[in-house]
Each structure stands twice: as structure tokens, then as C-alpha cells.
Motif scaffolding. Structure first.
Motif: not given
Length: 265
Positions: A201-207
Motif C-alpha cells: 500500500y501507498t503510505a497515508a497522504g502519498e496516494e
């Protein structure tokens, strides 16, 4: 398991044109800086070349502001290429411009031709076992069905999935990392479309980092997303960060800027 979905001998890219300031965008966050775009694009092309691939860089097309995003014009497979029919009316001519370059490399070039069919390469994720196509504002059911028929004799299975509302293309939110692994946003993976695959998964805020490309031994990702970059490095991938600020102003990412393939004649 082969690695035909991420190991390639060729790529095609196109220089950004001065008309890119008129390019399509979901939200206007500023006008692209053409000089900076050219710099980022040069870095991108060099990264592709560094893998040993033969990279063709086409001249800019002033008549088509979004023509730098060549991925939407075609689907390139080992057996042949399919010329797309973009869902944005202003981009229909881009596919015709790309067709001769594909015919110079492939012995079999087919085309989406139905008047009601629309499909863009940004909605297509090819894995080792199937072709996932996201229904979106740019890709409709008729386009997906026509693609299914065109690749059937090549042995490919097409699976229709849904692009999240408010997301331009399916691959805006995902990319292939290897034969069994994808990088994806949590909002996309929540749909269950990647069942059977390993998901990072992409990190939060790094979509926005979800749109990367695996090209031979490199994973090219947009610069500015350190947490997601570290996740990929920790997973064992060799990462190359490329500036993408100007393409992003036009909803563009790493995959949009090239066609990647191993042609057969």
C-alpha cells in the motif's frame, strides 16, 4: 512464471509540447512549467535507457496538448499492439499518430474501432495472468468488450474492474511491481480487485505515488513520497525517483509517459 509484464526491450515516449499548457486536468492546480517538464522528461527517458532498453523519443505534437501521455494511445503486448480509442474527444487523433510507429515495430497491430467504444491505456494493468481494465470516465464497457475480443486469440483474459469515483484512470491508483505484486492505494484495493495478488500500500497522504512503473530491474516512481519509497526499498525493489510535478498538474504519472514492450514480428 514468466516476467513478460515488466521486462521489456523497447519503450516509446514523446517530448512535451508548448501547447501542454492547454492540457486536460481534473482540477486546475497551476500551469506546467515547460522547461521543468522537459527536464523531468529527460530524466525519465534516461532512466528507461539505463535499463538497457531501446527508447524512441518522438517529437512533440503541438496539435495535441496531452500527447506527451503516450500510454493512453495503445496497449503493447508481446504478440502485437492494440491502438486505443481515447475517451477524451480532444485526444482521439493521438492514437492515429502513434499507429505508424507501432507498425514499424510489430507485425500485428490491431485497433479499437467501434464508434461507441472508448478505452485508454491508463486504465489497463497487464499482469502475468490477466489484463485488468478499469471502467472509468475514459474507458467504457464497449471498449473493454472490444479489447477482450481483440486479444482473445493471443491467449489473454480480460477482467473488468471499477475505477474509484473521482480517480481519472485505474492506474492512477495502482501499478505492477512484479509478477505477483502490485502497489496500490487502500481505496482501490478495498474493492477486492487484487484478490490473489500481494499488495503493497501507498503510505497515508502519498496516494499519488501509486502510479509507478516496473521497467526491467528498476521501479520508477515520482519524487516526493519518501514513506512509500521506503516501503518499496524495504520490499527489495531498486527505486529511481523522477521529478513529476509538472506532469502531475495534468493528472499524469510515471506510466503515462511511455509505452513499454518487447515487440515481435
Amino acid at each position: 512464471m514468466t516476467d513478460r509484464s515488466f521486462r521489456f526491450t523497447h519503450a516509446i515516449s514523446r517530448k512535451p509540447s508548448a501547447s501542454i499548457i492547454d492540457g486536460l486536468r481534473a482540477v486546475d492546480v497551476g500551469t506546467p512549467d515547460l522547461d521543468l517538464f522537459h527536464s523531468h522528461h529527460a530524466d525519465y527517458v534516461q532512466a528507461l535507457k539505463d535499463t538497457g532498453a531501446e527508447v524512441t523519443v518522438l517529437d512533440a505534437l503541438d496539435a495535441y496538448p496531452d500527447a506527451v501521455f503516450v500510454e493512453d494511445t495503445a496497449l503493447c503486448l508481446r504478440e502485437g499492439a492494440i491502438v486505443m480509442r481515447p475517451g477524451a474527444p480532444s485526444r482521439l487523433g493521438e492514437a492515429a499518430e502513434m499507429a505508424p510507429h507501432l507498425k514499424a515495430l510489430y507485425g500485428d497491430v490491431r485497433a479499437i474501432s467501434g464508434a461507441d467504444s472508448y478505452i485508454e491505456g491508463g486504465d489497463i494493468l497487464t499482469t502475468e495472468t490477466e489484463i485488468l481494465v478499469g471502467r472509468s470516465e475514459r474507458t467504457n464497457a464497449a471498449g473493454i468488450e472490444e479489447l477482450r475480443g481483440l486479444v482473445a486469440d493471443w491467449g489473454y483474459t480480460v477482467r473488468e474492474v471499477i475505477t474509484p469515483e473521482g480517480v481519472l484512470h485505474f492506474k492512477t491508483d495502482c501499478s505492477l511491481l512484479d509478477g505477483e505484486t502490485v502497489l496500490a492505494t487502500e481505496r482501490l484495493a478495498a474493492s477486492g480487485c487484487f484478490e490473489g495478488y500481494k499488495v503493497i500500500y501507498t503510505a497515508a497522504g502519498e496516494e499519488a505515488a501509486a502510479n509507478t512503473i516496473r521497467f526491467n530491474d528498476l521501479v520508477l516512481m515520482p519524487a516526493g513520497f519518501p514513506a512509500t519509497r521506503d516501503r518499496l526499498i524495504q520490499a527489495g525493489y531498486t527505486v529511481r525517483e523522477i521529478g513529476n510535478s509538472e506532469a502531475a498538474k495534468l493528472d499524469g504519472g510515471m506510466s503515462c509517459l511511455s509505452l513499454r514492450f518487447t515487440p515481435t514480428r
